[in-house]
Design an enzyme around this catalytic site. Structure first.
Site, PDB file in Angstrom:
ATOM      1  CD1 TRP B 325      -3.017   1.382   0.901  1.00  0.00           C
ATOM      2  CD2 TRP B 325      -1.443   2.444   2.068  1.00  0.00           C
ATOM      3  NE1 TRP B 325      -3.498   2.626   1.228  1.00  0.00           N
ATOM      4  CE2 TRP B 325      -2.550   3.303   1.944  1.00  0.00           C
ATOM      5  CE3 TRP B 325      -0.325   2.900   2.775  1.00  0.00           C
ATOM      6  CZ2 TRP B 325      -2.579   4.574   2.489  1.00  0.00           C
ATOM      7  CZ3 TRP B 325      -0.353   4.178   3.311  1.00  0.00           C
ATOM      8  CH2 TRP B 325      -1.464   5.003   3.172  1.00  0.00           C
ATOM      9  CG  HIS B 326       3.366   2.314   3.258  1.00  0.00           C
ATOM     10  ND1 HIS B 326       2.758   1.286   3.939  1.00  0.00           N
ATOM     11  CD2 HIS B 326       3.278   3.397   4.067  1.00  0.00           C
ATOM     12  CE1 HIS B 326       2.333   1.746   5.103  1.00  0.00           C
ATOM     13  NE2 HIS B 326       2.633   3.013   5.210  1.00  0.00           N
ATOM     14  N   GLY B 327       3.755   1.746  -1.381  1.00  0.00           N
ATOM     15  CA  GLY B 327       4.394   2.106  -2.638  1.00  0.00           C
ATOM     16  C   GLY B 327       4.710   0.906  -3.500  1.00  0.00           C
ATOM     17  CG  PHE B 477       2.941   6.317   0.904  1.00  0.00           C
ATOM     18  CD1 PHE B 477       3.921   5.927   0.006  1.00  0.00           C
ATOM     19  CD2 PHE B 477       3.328   6.687   2.171  1.00  0.00           C
ATOM     20  CE1 PHE B 477       5.258   5.899   0.385  1.00  0.00           C
ATOM     21  CE2 PHE B 477       4.650   6.651   2.567  1.00  0.00           C
ATOM     22  CZ  PHE B 477       5.611   6.258   1.670  1.00  0.00           C
TER      23      PHE B 477
END
Lengths: 287, 477
Positions: B325-327, B477
């Site tokens: 999800w963060h990247g 993000f």
């Protein structure tokens, strides 16, 4: 009530800090070349050099003093453009600084009518007190109004150059590594072999340079325009041959140093290169 | 438009006065103002991506109503899938398309087969992961019959685009935030004041702690090859405070701004670096995302009410998805994987819910024990942050290898003309402030709260980094 108190508190803090920072910059020993320029009053030099890091890092003024017995001052500032050269010249004249010859470096920044962030930041403490600086910033800084009217804004948005650390160092009178008496700063030990891209062509006219020449004329200062050395990889660049045709009386020294070991990067000589080029300059221009 | 800029200051002052003075007690008009302000705020980055927010809003508003009005289970499911496809489709395309293409090509190349697919120049819309999750929670909750859909598209659109938390959270639930747009809001001086307090604290964390740390972190991670062990260790610690100051600072500012406008947002950080184990860390760090994953992924997968093997699987899924999800980079997946590994012993020993209470120090022995646990948790967290910050896995591994192998603990003068240890003092003060106020939202409480405000305002003005405004890390993000 408290919200108004906070607003008032912030405004008071900003005003107090603005006054304190400004006074520190006005009263402390020079820690950058702009402060050095402003501190110069009623002095005389035989030679003054203006330009960007390609002056600051390559004109070894102590060597000129030593070999010619003439006084020389290197006022090259990183990233300076012709607009910055103009304001420094105006400040020198305003402070009654006499010079026999003014050397102005001309190369790729001839095409650039902008100004340097570094010079602008260093001039900010004097925005209210110096008319020349005020009008320069008015013309060259898109945030002039905020910086002029909002207390402390100019220091906050330039914290890296004129913020707390610099004020703190000034208060403690911490000496910089640089010797501002002659202004030469060797490039250091970094080495970069990348070749920069010069503009495709030279602009036909630069009104800032015209103004510099005009000011020199009216103040009886002999002006010498020169192009500092580039690494051999750029010696055949079209821009550097074109600039010869466009600017009258330009000393094009772009190919003066042919040995690449004298370069720290393509636009900057290392200390040995700077010594060699300064020797060359002394001979070539009969300083 | 960043919260720590003069432009935003002017923007918010305008909105605030129009909202409370011109449109006082006119709820619908206030919502219209908030919606316009939110779209202006978002469009300031790139107005083209407003279309994504508008499409998500319309789709989820309509689907929410359709799901509610349908009793047919199959039809309800199909509608939910459409919502998921639209929202996750946007997210997948803008955030992950290139990652999948590049890895697909690499995978085939490892078998000696060259592929001719090209990646696209895709700009990542700011905050897409945040508002996508927020709007998804609305349709999922309606599907689960936990909430009823709203009849007001204006309130719903404002809920999706509410500017204080639009681009970096907290990720709000419809159940909590949406009703606040549907009721009249009265100006409360006390409420606004507490909003200002939390905003000031958030601003301090962002411009003094995070952005100062960033100055060091950037140069240490970039030139890690020439750094001493001490500098590399400090680089990881500084990054830990950079990301904490940056993200929790943003969340605090968002909460403060919303409160000034009469809204309550959820607490997103609860002093995570005082966690005594990694499970507690995750109950204190980015709470709105952690609880989102818990409610919409972990529990549907069976959560902790299943066999131990499935629990382990669920933990790995949660952390890997959270990392992703963060990247779109393997570094984030590695970061998620490491956290799953950290969590595993606690799960297997059934100790993942031990540290749930506030930290109380009753005697020296217990204080030392707690201190050791906090330090150990912080150390492993810093280790995993190296993966989070590195450009790629090789970079992270090299960084760690140098940290443990070059055995040079000397103080180093960095190219930014500062010593590597200079920040330790300021971080020490920051940790002390947080420690002594760990039971409160912000430090402006107690007898000397006014003196503390004056001091923090002073430090923010004097030490804050306001030049070259560092973007908030979580915007990407």
């Amino acid at each position: 009530m408290k919200i108004s108190f906070y607003c008032l508190l912030v405004v008071v803090l900003l005003c107090i800090l603005d006054v304190v920072y400004t006074q520190v910059y006005k009263k402390s020993n020079p820690r950058n070349k702009i402060q050095r320029v402003l501190a110069l009053k009623n002095e005389s030099f035989d030679y003054v050099f203006l330009g960007n890091s390609r002056v600051e890092n390559i004109i070894v003024t102590p060597l000129i003093n030593q070999e010619t017995d003439k006084s020389a001052l290197n006022l090259g500032i990183q990233q300076a453009k012709l607009n910055d050269v103009l304001v420094i010249l105006k400040l020198l004249i305003h402070n009654n600084v006499k010079m026999q010859k003014l050397f102005v470096q001309i190369d790729s920044h001839y095409n650039d009518l902008g100004s340097s962030d570094i010079v602008k930041s260093q001039l900010l403490p004097y925005i209210h007190s110096n008319e020349i600086i005020n009008s320069y910033l008015k013309e060259n800084d898109s945030e002039f109004n905020q910086k002029y009217y909002i207390p402390f804004y100019r220091y906050a948005v330039n914290d890296y150059r004129v913020g707390f650390r610099e004020v703190f160092a000034s208060v403690l009178s911490q000496a910089k590594n640089t010797d501002f008496n002659d202004g030469y700063i060797p490039f250091g030990n970094r080495r970069n072999t990348a070749i920069p891209k010069l503009p495709a062509s030279v602009i036909s006219k630069n009104i800032v340079l015209d103004e510099i020449v005009e000011i020199c004329k009216s103040n009886e200062i002999e002006i010498v325009l020169f192009c500092a050395p580039y690494c051999p990889g750029l010696h055949k660049d079209n821009y550097l041959s074109e600039i010869d045709y466009e600017i009258d009386n330009l000393y094009n020294f772009s190919s003066a140093i042919t040995d690449s070991s004298y370069f720290a990067d393509c636009g900057h000589l290392n200390h040995s290169g700077a010594m060699k080029f300064t020797e060359f300059l002394i001979d070539e221009l009969k300083l | 438009m960043l919260f720590n800029t003069f432009t935003f200051f002017l923007f918010f002052i305008t909105v605030f006065f129009l909202y409370w003075f011109l449109l006082k007690k006119r709820r619908v008009s206030q919502n219209i103002l908030l919606l316009i302000a939110s779209y202006v705020f978002y469009g300031w980055w790139d107005w083209r991506f407003l279309s994504l927010i508008v499409i998500s809003t319309i789709v989820d508003f309509a689907i929410g109503k359709l799901i509610f009005n349908t009793t047919d289970k199959k039809r309800r499911k199909v509608l939910l899938v459409i919502s998921l496809l639209v929202n996750l489709g946007f997210l997948g395309f803008f955030k992950y398309y290139n990652f999948f293409i590049e890895n697909w090509i690499l995978a085939w190349e490892s078998f000696g087969i060259s592929m001719n697919l090209s990646s696209l120049q895709i700009i990542l819309p700011v905050g897409i992961s945040f508002y996508t999750f927020q709007t998804l929670s609305y349709t999922i909750d309606i599907y689960r019959k936990k909430i009823e859909p709203t009849d007001s598209i204006l309130s719903f659109a404002t809920f999706v685009a509410f500017f204080p938390q639009l681009v970096a959270g907290p990720i709000e639930r419809a159940q909590h935030l949406l009703p606040q747009f549907l009721r009249e809001r009265k100006f409360s001086y006390k409420h606004a004041l507490s909003g200002i307090h939390i905003f000031i604290w958030g601003l301090f964390k962002k411009v003094v702690i995070a952005d100062t740390c960033a100055t060091y972190v950037d140069v240490i991670f970039q030139d890690y090859g020439s750094m001493s062990t001490l500098t590399l260790m400090l680089g990881a610690v500084y990054f830990a405070f950079q990301i904490y100051g940056d993200f929790s600072g943003y969340s605090d500012m968002a909460i403060g701004l919303a409160r000034m406008l009469g809204f309550d947002l959820m607490q997103n950080f609860k002093y995570p670096y005082f966690a005594r184990d990694i499970a507690e860390f995750w109950r204190r760090w980015h709470i709105s995302l952690t609880t989102w994953f818990r409610d919409y992924l972990y529990i549907p997968l069976g959560g902790s009410r299943t066999t131990l093997a499935l629990q382990v699987r669920n933990v790995f899924i949660i952390f890997l998805v959270s990392g992703f999800w963060h990247g779109a980079n393997w570094t984030f997946i590695a970061w998620g994987f490491l956290n799953a590994i950290y969590f595993l012993p606690l799960l297997l020993l059934k100790r993942n819910r031990v540290n749930k209470d506030n930290i109380e120090i009753v005697n020296v022995g217990q204080g030392i024990k707690t201190g050791f646990k906090i330090l150990a948790t912080f150390t492993i967290t810093c280790f995993s942050w190296v993966f989070f910050r590195a450009d790629n896995i090789q970079h992270a591994l090299d960084y760690i290898m140098r940290m443990v192998s070059n055995k040079n603990f000397g103080i180093q003068f960095l190219s930014i003309e500062r010593y590597n240890i200079e920040l330790i003092a300021i971080l020490g003060v920051f940790i002390a402030i947080e420690w002594f106020h760990r039971k409160h939202e912000h430090p402006f409480t107690g007898k000397f709260y006014l003196a503390k405000i004056i001091l923090i305002l002073f430090l923010t003005i004097v030490l804050g980094v306001f030049s070259n405004h560092e973007d908030f890390i979580y915007f990407q993000f």
